[in-house]
Design a protein around this motif. Structure first.
Motif, PDB file in Angstrom:
ATOM      1  N   TRP A  30       0.821  -1.206   0.000  1.00  0.00           N
ATOM      2  CA  TRP A  30       0.000   0.000   0.000  1.00  0.00           C
ATOM      3  C   TRP A  30       0.857   1.260   0.000  1.00  0.00           C
ATOM      4  O   TRP A  30       0.535   2.249  -0.667  1.00  0.00           O
ATOM      5  CB  TRP A  30      -0.942   0.002   1.206  1.00  0.00           C
ATOM      6  N   ASP A  31       1.969   1.218   0.709  1.00  0.00           N
ATOM      7  CA  ASP A  31       2.813   2.415   0.818  1.00  0.00           C
ATOM      8  C   ASP A  31       3.647   2.658  -0.439  1.00  0.00           C
ATOM      9  O   ASP A  31       3.816   3.801  -0.876  1.00  0.00           O
ATOM     10  CB  ASP A  31       3.757   2.300   2.020  1.00  0.00           C
ATOM     11  N   LYS A  32       4.174   1.593  -1.021  1.00  0.00           N
ATOM     12  CA  LYS A  32       5.149   1.739  -2.099  1.00  0.00           C
ATOM     13  C   LYS A  32       4.662   1.250  -3.458  1.00  0.00           C
ATOM     14  O   LYS A  32       5.289   1.551  -4.477  1.00  0.00           O
ATOM     15  CB  LYS A  32       6.449   1.009  -1.726  1.00  0.00           C
ATOM     16  N   GLY A  33       3.606   0.442  -3.483  1.00  0.00           N
ATOM     17  CA  GLY A  33       3.108  -0.086  -4.738  1.00  0.00           C
ATOM     18  C   GLY A  33       3.738  -1.424  -5.090  1.00  0.00           C
ATOM     19  O   GLY A  33       4.742  -1.847  -4.495  1.00  0.00           O
ATOM     20  N   THR A  34       3.163  -2.080  -6.068  1.00  0.00           N
ATOM     21  CA  THR A  34       3.587  -3.432  -6.439  1.00  0.00           C
ATOM     22  C   THR A  34       5.003  -3.462  -6.977  1.00  0.00           C
ATOM     23  O   THR A  34       5.823  -4.302  -6.591  1.00  0.00           O
ATOM     24  CB  THR A  34       2.615  -4.006  -7.487  1.00  0.00           C
ATOM     25  N   ARG A  35       5.314  -2.579  -7.893  1.00  0.00           N
ATOM     26  CA  ARG A  35       6.630  -2.591  -8.538  1.00  0.00           C
ATOM     27  C   ARG A  35       7.755  -2.433  -7.522  1.00  0.00           C
ATOM     28  O   ARG A  35       8.729  -3.198  -7.523  1.00  0.00           O
ATOM     29  CB  ARG A  35       6.694  -1.486  -9.602  1.00  0.00           C
ATOM     30  N   GLU A  36       7.645  -1.468  -6.631  1.00  0.00           N
ATOM     31  CA  GLU A  36       8.710  -1.229  -5.646  1.00  0.00           C
ATOM     32  C   GLU A  36       8.790  -2.366  -4.630  1.00  0.00           C
ATOM     33  O   GLU A  36       9.883  -2.710  -4.160  1.00  0.00           O
ATOM     34  CB  GLU A  36       8.484   0.107  -4.937  1.00  0.00           C
ATOM     35  N   THR A  37       7.644  -2.953  -4.299  1.00  0.00           N
ATOM     36  CA  THR A  37       7.640  -4.080  -3.360  1.00  0.00           C
ATOM     37  C   THR A  37       8.370  -5.276  -3.957  1.00  0.00           C
ATOM     38  O   THR A  37       9.143  -5.967  -3.271  1.00  0.00           O
ATOM     39  CB  THR A  37       6.205  -4.455  -2.968  1.00  0.00           C
ATOM     40  N   LEU A  38       8.132  -5.551  -5.236  1.00  0.00           N
ATOM     41  CA  LEU A  38       8.841  -6.649  -5.902  1.00  0.00           C
ATOM     42  C   LEU A  38      10.335  -6.385  -5.939  1.00  0.00           C
ATOM     43  O   LEU A  38      11.145  -7.310  -5.759  1.00  0.00           O
ATOM     44  CB  LEU A  38       8.298  -6.846  -7.314  1.00  0.00           C
ATOM     45  N   LYS A  39      10.728  -5.153  -6.163  1.00  0.00           N
ATOM     46  CA  LYS A  39      12.160  -4.809  -6.159  1.00  0.00           C
ATOM     47  C   LYS A  39      12.776  -5.119  -4.789  1.00  0.00           C
ATOM     48  O   LYS A  39      13.885  -5.661  -4.709  1.00  0.00           O
ATOM     49  CB  LYS A  39      12.359  -3.337  -6.501  1.00  0.00           C
ATOM     50  N   LEU A  40      12.060  -4.765  -3.724  1.00  0.00           N
ATOM     51  CA  LEU A  40      12.572  -5.041  -2.379  1.00  0.00           C
ATOM     52  C   LEU A  40      12.712  -6.544  -2.147  1.00  0.00           C
ATOM     53  O   LEU A  40      13.698  -7.003  -1.554  1.00  0.00           O
ATOM     54  CB  LEU A  40      11.633  -4.422  -1.343  1.00  0.00           C
ATOM     55  N   TYR A  41      11.735  -7.307  -2.602  1.00  0.00           N
ATOM     56  CA  TYR A  41      11.799  -8.757  -2.415  1.00  0.00           C
ATOM     57  C   TYR A  41      12.988  -9.339  -3.166  1.00  0.00           C
ATOM     58  O   TYR A  41      13.737 -10.157  -2.609  1.00  0.00           O
ATOM     59  CB  TYR A  41      10.496  -9.401  -2.924  1.00  0.00           C
ATOM     60  N   LEU A  42      13.202  -8.931  -4.394  1.00  0.00           N
ATOM     61  CA  LEU A  42      14.312  -9.485  -5.193  1.00  0.00           C
ATOM     62  C   LEU A  42      15.665  -9.064  -4.618  1.00  0.00           C
ATOM     63  O   LEU A  42      16.662  -9.781  -4.815  1.00  0.00           O
ATOM     64  CB  LEU A  42      14.174  -9.017  -6.641  1.00  0.00           C
ATOM     65  N   ALA A  43      15.688  -7.954  -3.899  1.00  0.00           N
ATOM     66  CA  ALA A  43      16.936  -7.497  -3.275  1.00  0.00           C
ATOM     67  C   ALA A  43      17.103  -8.032  -1.859  1.00  0.00           C
ATOM     68  O   ALA A  43      18.035  -7.608  -1.141  1.00  0.00           O
ATOM     69  CB  ALA A  43      16.978  -5.975  -3.277  1.00  0.00           C
ATOM     70  N   ASP A  44      16.217  -8.922  -1.436  1.00  0.00           N
ATOM     71  CA  ASP A  44      16.228  -9.471  -0.072  1.00  0.00           C
ATOM     72  C   ASP A  44      16.112  -8.392   0.997  1.00  0.00           C
ATOM     73  O   ASP A  44      16.706  -8.482   2.073  1.00  0.00           O
ATOM     74  CB  ASP A  44      17.498 -10.298   0.167  1.00  0.00           C
ATOM     75  N   LYS A  45      15.294  -7.374   0.695  1.00  0.00           N
ATOM     76  CA  LYS A  45      15.113  -6.267   1.641  1.00  0.00           C
ATOM     77  C   LYS A  45      13.666  -6.128   2.106  1.00  0.00           C
ATOM     78  O   LYS A  45      13.317  -5.145   2.732  1.00  0.00           O
ATOM     79  CB  LYS A  45      15.569  -4.948   0.986  1.00  0.00           C
ATOM     80  N   LEU A  46      12.847  -7.137   1.807  1.00  0.00           N
ATOM     81  CA  LEU A  46      11.445  -7.055   2.180  1.00  0.00           C
ATOM     82  C   LEU A  46      11.213  -7.637   3.565  1.00  0.00           C
ATOM     83  O   LEU A  46      11.682  -8.727   3.876  1.00  0.00           O
ATOM     84  CB  LEU A  46      10.571  -7.803   1.146  1.00  0.00           C
TER      85      LEU A  46
END
Length: 492
Positions: free
Chosen positions: A476-492
């Motif tokens: 909700w805060d960052k949107g789908t695209r940015e959330t996926l980026k965090l997951y792929l960077a192991d930062k989620l």
């Protein structure tokens, strides 16, 4: 110039359209099938067509059966073309069209006595089903048959005039029992773990409401083999009808477009006989469970994984989702790190090779499979394709970040709008409730997890609750695209 599909027009079709090498009028019915949709006509019906083309087992033709009023539309469309179907197989370097003729009749929905009479025919030795995951009257979280469902209760009270698939099948078995005819084998071809067991529970459970002795007879005498079925088969639209007419010169009311790949693994438990499907590529095994679990979790779980981020990012086709690096990366990371590691071994299969095959199939640009199709029926699919893996990893004390992201994406999707504000229209028996709880979850994530009939024990896990809540807030805060980026960077 195009040719309208019919039996009399087969010899008029263009040379690049394969026609049956057998005479449909020489076939005899051996199977009644409930659920004459695209998947069945691209899968079981094609295997039988292959067998008939090989000159074998012509006594095993299909009779379709309808239950819902909506089934009559399909029946009429197919009746107009003598029960024939055009099947188009295609990928980036391959496209073929063939006419299948393995179905020879289709029982009219609502004509209950006629359906029961056909079910009682001794020549019918298999009754098969593709009625979707949501058609089995089971509790989504537990997978247990629900004998209190109003439709089941109504059939039990009037089993002589049933309205459900299972009521009709049981009524046919009752008729055969009274006439001294051996029971048919009931063969589920739906994507449900232990689909044979689930079907047995449904019919035995209904029988128990009618008569305890009948229920014991069903359990002792009726075979319910488990199976694993696989072929990506999108819905048919005017797009496919137009492509068939322009590329192959065929007018078909309801053609089927699908990928070249198909697979069928089946337990060999058919007391009254079966067609020799091993001659045309069906794998018969003693235990289908490892194959089934692999397919349901890697392929069906993979579809559930890409569906909701793609929808939230306004992506229309499945192959377009696979062209988006964030979605393809999400799928690959989740499969390799969380899904595949908790799967039991499958004889003769390397999971990495199987996943690579799935990756290629999802990426096929010619199929035209839509994200909207994958988003349907999430309340039935999530508890079968995603949450069992989550439960396994929670039990083992392993990371569930990616799986929590899948569930959070589904919740975010159910709220009703994509990241750009477009409506997320979807078909689900629980659509209204899902939207209400997803809206609540924006401020209180526990509201979505409180749907215990869907999430079961997973929804009460503090570890899952924390992970789901944190990731949903990030979406909700960052949107789908940015959330996926965090997951792929192991930062989620």
């Amino acid at each position: 110039m195009t040719v309208k599909l019919s039996k009399s027009a087969l010899q008029q079709l263009p040379a690049n359209v394969a026609v049956p090498g057998y005479d449909q009028s020489g076939l005899k019915a051996g199977i009644i099938h409930f659920g004459i949709g695209n998947f069945h006509r691209a899968h079981q019906a094609v295997y039988l067509d292959d067998l008939f083309n090989a000159g074998s087992d012509h006594e095993w033709a299909i009779v379709g059966a309808g239950v819902l009023a909506s089934d009559e539309t399909m029946r009429q469309k197919l009746k107009e073309q003598d029960w024939l179907t055009t099947v188009v197989e295609q990928d980036s370097g391959h496209r073929t069209a063939r006419i299948t003729a393995s179905m020879i009749d289709y029982l009219k929905p609502g004509e209950t006595e006629n359906t029961i009479t056909r079910l009682a025919d001794p020549e019918i030795r298999i009754v098969s089903l593709t009625i979707t995951e949501g058609g089995y009257f089971i509790d989504p979280a537990s997978g247990v048959f629900n004998p209190r469902h109003p439709a089941i209760v109504a059939d039990a009270a009037n089993i002589g005039d049933p309205k459900t698939v299972f009521g009709l099948i049981l009524a046919g078995l009752i008729r055969r029992r009274s006439e001294g005819t051996a029971p048919y084998t009931v063969m589920s071809c739906d994507n449900i773990p232990g689909n044979g067991h689930v079907t047995s529970d449904a019919i035995s459970g209904l029988a128990a409401l009618v008569d305890a002795d009948l229920a014991r007879w069903v359990k002792d005498n009726v075979a319910f083999p488990n199976s694993m079925v696989d072929r990506i088969t999108p819905a048919t639209s005017d797009r496919e009808r137009g492509m068939l007419a322009s590329d192959f010169g065929v007018e078909d009311n309801w053609p089927v477009f699908c990928e070249p790949f198909k697979q069928w693994v089946l337990e060999d438990h058919f007391p009254t006989g079966r067609p020799a499907l091993e001659k045309v590529g069906v794998t018969f095994v003693q235990d289908v469970a490892p194959y089934e679990l692999m397919k349901i979790r890697i392929l069906n779980g993979g579809h559930a994984t890409i569906a909701y981020p793609a929808a939230l990012m306004d992506i229309h086709f499945v192959h377009e989702a696979m062209e988006e690096p964030l979605i393809r990366g999400f799928l690959g990371k989740l499969e390799r790190e969380e899904i595949i590691p908790v799967l039991p071994p499958v004889p003769g299969v390397t999971f990495e090779e199987y996943y690579d095959l799935i990756d290629r199939r999802f990426s096929n640009p010619k199929i035209g499979d839509t994200i909207q199709r994958l988003c349907q029926d999430g309340s039935n699919r999530q508890p079968k394709f995603i949450l069992p893996t989550t439960a396994d990893r929670l039990k083992a004390g392993q990371s569930i970040t990616g799986l929590s992201l899948v569930s959070a994406l589904w919740c975010r999707f159910c709220e009703g709008a994509t990241d750009s504000g477009k409506p997320t229209n979807y078909l689900d028996a629980n659509a209204e409730r899902l939207k209400v709880e997803a809206v609540k979850a924006k401020s209180d994530p526990k509201a979505f997890l409180a749907m215990s009939d869907i999430f079961g024990d997973v929804g009460t896990s503090p570890v899952f609750e924390e992970s789901f809540s944190r990731i949903l807030k990030t979406l909700w805060d960052k949107g789908t695209r940015e959330t996926l980026k965090l997951y792929l960077a192991d930062k989620l």
